[in-house]
Scaffold this active site. Structure first.
Site, short mmCIF file in Angstrom:
data_model
loop_
_atom_site.label_atom_id
_atom_site.label_comp_id
_atom_site.label_asym_id
_atom_site.label_seq_id
_atom_site.Cartn_x
_atom_site.Cartn_y
_atom_site.Cartn_z
NE ARG A 63 -96.53 -1.76 71.46
CZ ARG A 63 -97.73 -1.40 71.92
NH1 ARG A 63 -97.90 -1.12 73.20
NH2 ARG A 63 -98.78 -1.36 71.11
CG HIS A 67 -95.53 2.60 69.15
ND1 HIS A 67 -96.89 2.47 69.09
CD2 HIS A 67 -95.04 1.34 68.98
CE1 HIS A 67 -97.22 1.21 68.89
NE2 HIS A 67 -96.11 0.50 68.84
N GLY A 73 -90.76 11.25 63.34
CA GLY A 73 -89.37 11.17 63.78
C GLY A 73 -89.23 11.12 65.29
CG ASN A 96 -99.46 5.20 69.89
OD1 ASN A 96 -98.67 4.28 69.67
ND2 ASN A 96 -99.45 6.33 69.20
#
Length: 331
Positions: A63, A67, A73, A96
């Protein structure tokens, strides 16, 4: 003053020229002349220990790369802590706050700094950790190119428009992934990462309670027995403390059960089940359910593509952080 400016300009040109020589993104980048041939082995050792201690950390590391790479990028901007000069970095975004695994990256970075200081980027550690998380969970082994630079910018404001949520339709997810240069098939393929990991009840109880148009209040695309099982666990619609495995059959094994479960209506998120009903993604999802090796091969290729999004080019602002949580010379 002119001499100082001229010297600074010459130094920057030299530095960026050196960066262009040293940082050529490729498989095995740290082998040979880059003076850190043990880099990948060290990351693997750290991730192996972490996964053995807590198998769920593998999903967390997968994950994390997603994220990180979908926002500015693959530049490790997700790792930067709040500071005086940047009080609201990406990790402060609501989506987040549940990211885990930072300590795994910290441990790997500390070991690498002892072996070869200033050589291995935090962005590469994230990518290698994600690759190793797949292999250590029973997935296919594959090569991950390295040679990334760490970014200098991390802002909470960049997050919301770039990270799709779990309530999007297949069409909306296709559009989101396309904005990052990923195909619809890559989007469906990467969704299979939900074969490992966990979710909080409040991320999917919208499908269990008061679902629009359903006489039972349950999303009719849910397998009825599975839905009742979930309601016995998530008894309160707004419960955010209880965790449920994304795959009820093999929650810590990287296999294609996500797709087999989806065919049966046994996936948690609205975004997940949409892949099995949308006319554009249904055939892809069913194919992945039928052919595990094909899906794993596609997944490896798609993850490498994901982990190569918007890399910092030589000559652009970037660095090799000494501490993954702060920029060098952070204020």
């Amino acid at each position: 003053m002119k001499e100082t400016a001229s010297f600074c300009k010459s130094y920057l040109l030299w530095f960026f020229s050196l960066s262009a020589i040293l940082y050529a993104y490729s498989v095995g980048f740290y082998n040979g002349n880059n003076s850190c041939s043990g880099a990948e082995a060290i990351v693997n050792e750290v991730v192996t220990k972490a996964v053995k201690a807590d198998p769920s950390i593998a999903a967390a590391l997968l994950r994390m790369v997603y994220h990180d790479c979908f926002v500015r990028g693959c530049d490790a901007s997700i790792l930067l802590d709040p500071s005086l000069s940047n009080p609201e970095p990406e990790k402060n975004a609501l989506i987040n706050l549940s990211i885990r695994g930072y300590e795994v990256i910290d441990t790997a970075k500390a070991a690498l700094e002892r072996l070869c200081p200033g050589i291995v980027s935090c962005a590469d550690i994230i990518a290698l950790a994600a690759r190793d998380a797949v292999g250590l969970s029973g997935g296919m082994a594959f090569d991950m190119p390295t040679g990334r630079l760490d970014g200098m910018i991390s802002s909470v404001q960049d997050v919301s428009d770039n990270l799709p949520g779990t309530t999007l339709s297949a069409k909306e997810m296709t559009q989101q992934f396309a904005q990052h240069g990923l195909t619809q098939d890559e989007m469906v393929t990467l969704a299979g990462a939900h074969t490992i990991g966990q979710a909080h009840c409040d991320q999917f109880t919208n499908r269990l309670y008061n679902f629009p148009g359903s006489p039972t209040g349950i999303d009719p695309t849910f397998h009825p027995t599975y839905a009742q099982h979930l309601k016995s666990i998530c008894a309160v619609e707004t419960d955010s403390d209880i965790l449920v495995p994304l795959d009820p059959l093999s929650p810590n094994v990287f296999d294609n059960n996500y797709f087999m479960n989806g065919v049966l209506g046994m996936v948690l998120f609205s975004s997940d089940i949409s892949l099995f009903y949308d006319v554009q993604t249904q055939a892809m999802s069913h194919l992945n359910a039928q052919h595990e090796e094909l899906w794993e091969t596609k997944f490896a290729k798609a993850l490498v593509h994901l982990a190569s999004l918007q890399l910092i080019e030589p000559g652009e602002p970037g660095e090799i952080r000494t501490n993954c949580r702060s920029r060098n010379h952070e204020l």
